[in-house]
Design a protein around this motif. Structure first.
Motif, PDB file in Angstrom:
ATOM      1  N   LEU A 132     -14.317   3.548  -4.211  1.00 29.19           N
ATOM      2  CA  LEU A 132     -13.620   3.393  -4.994  1.00 29.19           C
ATOM      3  C   LEU A 132     -12.865   1.836  -4.577  1.00 29.19           C
ATOM      4  CD1 LEU A 132     -11.469   4.670  -6.662  1.00 29.19           C
ATOM      5  CD2 LEU A 132     -10.117   5.667  -4.696  1.00 29.19           C
ATOM      6  N   THR A 189      -8.804   7.352  -1.571  1.00 28.30           N
ATOM      7  CA  THR A 189     -10.014   7.978  -1.486  1.00 28.30           C
ATOM      8  C   THR A 189     -10.317   9.162  -0.113  1.00 28.30           C
ATOM      9  OG1 THR A 189     -12.180   6.019  -0.764  1.00 28.30           O
ATOM     10  CG2 THR A 189     -12.724   7.487  -0.430  1.00 28.30           C
ATOM     11  N   ARG A 216     -10.546  -0.279   3.852  1.00 28.30           N
ATOM     12  CA  ARG A 216     -10.792  -0.368   2.537  1.00 28.30           C
ATOM     13  C   ARG A 216      -9.487   0.577   1.845  1.00 28.30           C
ATOM     14  NH1 ARG A 216     -10.028   5.192   1.445  1.00 28.30           N
ATOM     15  NH2 ARG A 216      -9.868   6.583   3.983  1.00 28.30           N
ATOM     16  N   SER A 217      -8.712   0.976   3.284  1.00 26.63           N
ATOM     17  CA  SER A 217      -6.634   1.851   2.898  1.00 26.63           C
ATOM     18  C   SER A 217      -6.775  -0.138   1.967  1.00 26.63           C
ATOM     19  CB  SER A 217      -6.421   1.948   3.958  1.00 26.63           C
ATOM     20  OG  SER A 217      -6.370   3.430   3.982  1.00 26.63           O
ATOM     21  N   LYS A 265      -0.976   5.648  -6.377  1.00 24.87           N
ATOM     22  CA  LYS A 265      -0.425   4.603  -5.517  1.00 24.87           C
ATOM     23  C   LYS A 265      -1.356   4.626  -4.428  1.00 24.87           C
ATOM     24  CE  LYS A 265       1.503   7.691  -2.861  1.00 24.87           C
ATOM     25  NZ  LYS A 265       2.260   8.511  -1.556  1.00 24.87           N
ATOM     26  N   GLY A 266      -1.546   3.650  -3.586  1.00 23.88           N
ATOM     27  CA  GLY A 266      -2.734   3.946  -2.617  1.00 23.88           C
ATOM     28  C   GLY A 266      -1.847   4.139  -1.185  1.00 23.88           C
ATOM     29  N   CYS A 267      -2.340   4.125  -0.036  1.00 25.65           N
ATOM     30  CA  CYS A 267      -2.103   5.346   0.149  1.00 25.65           C
ATOM     31  C   CYS A 267      -1.217   4.334   1.778  1.00 25.65           C
ATOM     32  CB  CYS A 267      -3.489   5.225   0.854  1.00 25.65           C
ATOM     33  SG  CYS A 267      -3.453   5.509   3.496  1.00 25.65           S
ATOM     34  N   ALA A 268      -0.609   5.646   1.765  1.00 23.68           N
ATOM     35  CA  ALA A 268       0.358   4.887   2.590  1.00 23.68           C
ATOM     36  C   ALA A 268       0.455   5.214   4.212  1.00 23.68           C
ATOM     37  CB  ALA A 268       1.763   5.648   2.227  1.00 23.68           C
ATOM     38  N   GLY A 269      -0.634   6.162   4.281  1.00 23.61           N
ATOM     39  CA  GLY A 269      -0.799   6.234   5.744  1.00 23.61           C
ATOM     40  C   GLY A 269      -0.918   7.204   6.539  1.00 23.61           C
ATOM     41  N   ARG A 270      -0.018   8.227   5.715  1.00 28.70           N
ATOM     42  CA  ARG A 270      -0.108   9.714   6.120  1.00 28.70           C
ATOM     43  C   ARG A 270      -1.517  10.534   6.624  1.00 28.70           C
ATOM     44  NH1 ARG A 270       5.725  10.389   7.256  1.00 28.70           N
ATOM     45  NH2 ARG A 270       4.656  11.311   9.547  1.00 28.70           N
ATOM     46  N   CYS A 271      -2.526  10.431   6.828  1.00 27.42           N
ATOM     47  CA  CYS A 271      -3.511  10.521   6.780  1.00 27.42           C
ATOM     48  C   CYS A 271      -3.801  12.168   7.032  1.00 27.42           C
ATOM     49  CB  CYS A 271      -4.073  10.791   7.862  1.00 27.42           C
ATOM     50  SG  CYS A 271      -4.778   8.992   7.863  1.00 27.42           S
ATOM     51  N   GLY A 307      -2.644   8.444  11.303  1.00 27.28           N
ATOM     52  CA  GLY A 307      -2.409   7.611   9.739  1.00 27.28           C
ATOM     53  C   GLY A 307      -2.638   6.393  10.047  1.00 27.28           C
ATOM     54  N   LEU A 308      -2.535   5.572   8.936  1.00 34.04           N
ATOM     55  CA  LEU A 308      -2.611   4.353   8.989  1.00 34.04           C
ATOM     56  C   LEU A 308      -1.396   3.300   9.124  1.00 34.04           C
ATOM     57  CD1 LEU A 308      -5.251   2.340   8.490  1.00 34.04           C
ATOM     58  CD2 LEU A 308      -4.212   1.987   6.370  1.00 34.04           C
ATOM     59  N   ARG A 320     -11.778  -0.299  -7.364  1.00 32.30           N
ATOM     60  CA  ARG A 320     -10.542  -0.895  -8.103  1.00 32.30           C
ATOM     61  C   ARG A 320     -10.060  -2.584  -7.516  1.00 32.30           C
ATOM     62  NH1 ARG A 320      -7.624   3.693  -5.145  1.00 32.30           N
ATOM     63  NH2 ARG A 320      -7.276   4.818  -6.559  1.00 32.30           N
ATOM     64  N   PHE A 329     -10.619   2.859   8.687  1.00 34.74           N
ATOM     65  CA  PHE A 329     -10.796   2.461   7.845  1.00 34.74           C
ATOM     66  C   PHE A 329      -9.366   1.712   7.382  1.00 34.74           C
ATOM     67  CE2 PHE A 329      -8.366   6.693   9.886  1.00 34.74           C
ATOM     68  CZ  PHE A 329      -6.923   6.523   8.399  1.00 34.74           C
ATOM     69  N   CYS A 389       0.804  -1.307  -0.061  1.00 31.29           N
ATOM     70  CA  CYS A 389      -0.249  -0.197   0.201  1.00 31.29           C
ATOM     71  C   CYS A 389       0.928   1.820  -0.110  1.00 31.29           C
ATOM     72  CB  CYS A 389      -0.694  -0.326   1.209  1.00 31.29           C
ATOM     73  SG  CYS A 389      -2.209  -1.171   1.173  1.00 31.29           S
ATOM     74  N   GLY A 390       0.636   2.293  -1.242  1.00 26.07           N
ATOM     75  CA  GLY A 390       1.235   3.385  -1.572  1.00 26.07           C
ATOM     76  C   GLY A 390       3.257   3.265  -1.974  1.00 26.07           C
ATOM     77  N   ILE A 391       3.296   1.399  -2.118  1.00 23.47           N
ATOM     78  CA  ILE A 391       4.339   1.403  -3.070  1.00 23.47           C
ATOM     79  C   ILE A 391       3.738   1.466  -4.603  1.00 23.47           C
ATOM     80  CG2 ILE A 391       5.837  -0.164  -2.883  1.00 23.47           C
ATOM     81  CD1 ILE A 391       6.231   1.390  -0.812  1.00 23.47           C
ATOM     82  N   ILE A 392       2.511   0.920  -4.506  1.00 22.46           N
ATOM     83  CA  ILE A 392       2.291   0.430  -6.229  1.00 22.46           C
ATOM     84  C   ILE A 392       1.036   0.942  -6.612  1.00 22.46           C
ATOM     85  CG2 ILE A 392       4.073  -1.960  -5.993  1.00 22.46           C
ATOM     86  CD1 ILE A 392       0.660  -3.310  -5.928  1.00 22.46           C
ATOM     87  N   GLU A 397      -8.455   0.053  -0.921  1.00 23.10           N
ATOM     88  CA  GLU A 397      -7.866   0.211  -2.375  1.00 23.10           C
ATOM     89  C   GLU A 397      -6.226   0.924  -2.533  1.00 23.10           C
ATOM     90  OE1 GLU A 397      -9.045   4.096  -0.869  1.00 23.10           O
ATOM     91  OE2 GLU A 397     -10.587   3.900  -1.203  1.00 23.10           O
ATOM     92  N   GLY A 398      -5.876  -0.004  -2.279  1.00 26.09           N
ATOM     93  CA  GLY A 398      -4.048   0.123  -2.199  1.00 26.09           C
ATOM     94  C   GLY A 398      -3.387  -0.986  -2.599  1.00 26.09           C
ATOM     95  N   PRO A 415      -2.844   0.274  -7.298  1.00 25.74           N
ATOM     96  CA  PRO A 415      -3.318  -0.743  -7.547  1.00 25.74           C
ATOM     97  C   PRO A 415      -4.352  -1.035  -7.846  1.00 25.74           C
ATOM     98  CG  PRO A 415      -3.861   1.420  -6.675  1.00 25.74           C
ATOM     99  CD  PRO A 415      -2.558   1.626  -6.982  1.00 25.74           C
TER     100      PRO A 415
END
Lengths: 596, 118
Positions: free
Chosen positions: A242, B35, A206-207, B65-71, A364-365, A246, A203, A123-126, A210-211, A128
């Protein structure tokens, strides 16, 4: 400041068994000697998962991983690598893991320092939306390995060995669930991914969808192979458009690549996935209610046993796991069950994703290894409470969980410890509260949610939460009565004991845990009619203080004409007319209205 | 062919397709596209980069890219260059994205004040 180099030293327990901080200090000295200290960021990472080769250090750019680093050789390695641009080959670890790749990009950020990303590894690297991106990071390799080398029983053995437990909240051992479903003799079975995430403020699912939607698909196909199912269903709520898009795209491209559908990767194995949308009822996250909802009925829990593994969807054996649980499966297969079980605590293995929110610097997540303390999550990863305010409590587990206080901060995150401390793991919501939060009001908020979402099937939950909410509302409005706190406790215990499903049984938790830890705050509300955090507005008194310049802004905004005064003169609030709406407080630019 | 061999073939094909899209460009730009990122305005930021490439910006590989978690820092973008520490920008608006195109992507200047600290 942007740095040219980044040195990441593993801060896992086995890597830090030498003198604490020694490696970091030597690294700093070496950099200073070569005038590189301003150009290099030294940071600590969470467990890098290569404990047998530790202590481990990563140098970026280039993502070179060094093992067996110690006080004697760290200086030389850094000198050679950064100053002389030469890798110290005998210390380089050539291991290609699925997890931790984010360190090549995010390694120099303290936010990621205590994290370990297994479920969220991509998540956050590729991208999706592109199956090629997923394939290029060893996507579907776990599936291919399973289809080539493993019997279904061996897959289940691996999942059992890994110690993975359900990430939806209850923490049932995943491998046992798989085994129970596999041993049923029915020819038709189902595999379900529970993506009906409903906790307020959470969330994670969801993340994840989506990711990195393909991870979940891959996990489900492996699950289908293990238990002998051909049909997979993702139950996801319609308010995640979303994520649904995806997922649909991912399913379509997986089919096109022959990774889903008939004869997967040219083998005899067939498995396909369809998506079912939930309308957003909280109760449909409960597995038996979720099954009812897919079948077309009103989502309501039913008594167990029979468990879904025996009689689930359409009466057939059904395997239900949460999104995060599925996302762990490919890593367990490729990096090994034994490796996976080396992470975490005795009874809780692997990592857990949390949605960090509330009064915290870095919302954050995050994903941290089990066994990380709440203090590390809140103050190291989360960066602490902003604006110098004081920590008051942390709410975990959403409407099913409870509040933990300062003295609980060294609790290690795992299913048992959180329960012992008076809260629960839940699906991963984590809300940090500072001194400005009123615990009675927080409890009321969560109970109101549980009350609204009660499906109404069983009386204790339907009527009990309603009565509890009435009492709590009356307390926050300054009309609390003698014995109300005891009534709340009695009702809460009754609901816990007598409700049918997990949601009902846990609905009183936010109230009971705040009474246990903040009883004096409840008593102040009931007896003194005071809210120390000045949140329960009905109990406040608004008064105009000496800072008033007589601008008449509050006079104009007051809906009941309780404020009087003329220009340039200090105004007055008539307490008998004031309805405590706070409009004057909001509109005043001079901080001339005090509330207490 | 075993399932594993077939997958390896598919992976190689996938990698080739990614390379064909210009992955080996000097700079790779990743724009958050979950989102939460979109709610913070990442669509507009993506549009800026897409337009810049259409108008002739070369040697840049653009990806979502998706979410890396830095809201609290969204929208986030990363500019990745081989042999350098990836640059992470946070709270990027479309005006800032224009500047990143001009200063960072075209001239190679890291815009220090927008780099995410910690």
């Amino acid at each position: 400041m942007y740095k040219e180099y980044s040195i990441i030293i593993c801060s896992g327990t086995s890597c830090q068994k030498g003198v604490p901080g020694e490696l970091t200090e030597i690294a700093r000295q070496v950099l200073l000697k070569h005038g590189l200290d301003q150009k290099t960021k030294i940071s600590l990472s969470g467990c890098l998962g290569m404990c047998s080769k530790g202590p481990v250090m990563i140098i970026n750019p280039g993502y070179t991983i060094y093992g067996k680093v110690d006080a004697g050789n760290i200086g030389k390695i850094i000198e050679n690598h950064i100053v002389h641009k030469k890798e110290v080959t005998e210390h380089v670890i050539h291991e290609d893991h699925l997890f931790n790749r984010f360190y090549s990009i995010f390694g120099d950020m303290d936010f990621f320092g205590k994290q370990m990303r297994i479920a969220l590894r991509n998540c956050g690297i590729i991208d999706p939306d592109d199956i090629d991106d997923y394939l290029s990071v060893r996507g579907y390799e776990a599936l291919a390995r399973v289809l080539t080398d493993y019997t279904p029983a061996q897959v289940i053995e691996q999942v059992k060995l890994s110690g993975l437990r359900g990430r939806g909240g209850a923490g049932f051992p995943t491998g046992i669930k798989w085994e129970l479903t596999a041993r049923e003799k029915e020819p038709v079975k189902y595999v379900i991914c529970n993506a009906d995430e409903g906790d307020p403020g959470a969330f994670m699912d969801r993340s994840a969808v989506e990711g990195d939607p393909h991870t979940i698909i891959e996990g489900m196909i492996i699950g289908g192979y293990a238990v002998g199912a051909k049909n997979g269903i993702v139950y996801i709520r319609a308010e995640y458009p979303l994520a649904i898009k995806r997922l649909e795209r991912a399913i379509a491209s997986a089919r096109k690549e022959g990774l889903l559908g008939d004869n997967i990767l040219d083998t005899q194995f067939c498995f396909d996935i369809e998506i079912r949308l939930g309308a957003g009822a909280f109760v449909c996250g409960e597995e038996t209610a979720l099954i009812q909802s897919i079948e077309g009925f009103r989502g309501m829990p039913r008594p167990r046993p029979p468990y879904p593994s025996v009689k689930g969807l359409f009466g057939k054996p059904t395997l239900i796991n949460n999104v995060e649980t599925w996302a762990n499966i490919p890593v367990i297969i490729l990096d090994g069950a034994e490796w996976f079980s080396s992470i975490g605590t005795e009874k809780s293995k692997g990592t857990k994703v949390f949605a960090l929110a509330g009064s915290i610097k870095n919302t954050g997540l995050i994903e941290v290894p089990m066994g990380t303390t709440l203090r590390e999550i809140i103050f190291d990863v989360g960066g602490g409470i902003p604006e110098g305010r004081k920590f008051k409590a942390v709410q975990t587990g959403g409407p099913s969980g409870g509040c933990l206080v300062e003295s609980d901060l060294d609790t290690r995150i795992d299913y048992e410890s959180l329960a012992a401390a008076g809260s629960m793991m839940g699906s991963g919501g984590m809300i940090v509260l500072d001194e400005g939060a009123c615990m009675v009001n927080i409890a009321r908020y969560f109970l109101e949610f549980a009350q609204n979402e009660s499906c109404g099937k069983c009386t204790p939950c339907r009527e009990g939460t309603k009565r509890m909410l009435e009492i709590l509302t009356r307390i926050t409005e300054g009309n609390g009565m003698d014995g109300d706190i005891e009534k709340l406790e009695r009702l809460g215990r009754m609901i816990q004991k007598a409700s049918l499903c997990g949601l009902g049984q846990s609905a009183p938790n936010p109230v009971l845990s705040t009474i246990a830890k903040f009883r004096s705050e409840y008593e102040e509300h009931v007896i003194d009619r005071k809210c120390r955090a000045a949140v329960c507005t009905r109990m406040l008194t608004y008064e105009i203080n000496g800072k008033c310049v007589g601008c008449t802004a509050c006079v104009k905004v007051c809906p009941t004409r309780a404020v009087s005064g003329v220009k340039m003169n200090v105004h007055v609030i008539d307490q008998s007319k004031c309805i405590k709406c706070g409009a004057c407080y909001e509109v005043c630019k001079f901080k001339a209205i005090s509330k207490q | 062919m075993t399932a594993m061999q077939l997958l390896m073939k598919k992976r190689n094909e996938a990698i080739n397709r990614i390379l064909g899209k210009g992955y080996l460009a000097t700079k790779r730009v990743y724009v958050g596209n979950a989102t939460c990122e979109i709610a913070a305005g990442s669509d507009e930021v993506m549009e800026v980069f897409r337009n810049a490439i259409q108008r002739g910006l070369t040697n840049v590989y653009l990806s979502s890219k998706g979410c890396a978690g830095r809201c609290n820092l969204e929208p986030t973008i990363e500019v990745i260059e081989e042999g350098k520490i990836p640059v992470k920008y946070g709270r990027i608006t479309k005006e800032m994205a224009h500047e990143i195109v001009e200063r960072h992507l075209k001239k190679g200047e890291v815009i220090e004040e927008w780099v995410i600290e910690g």
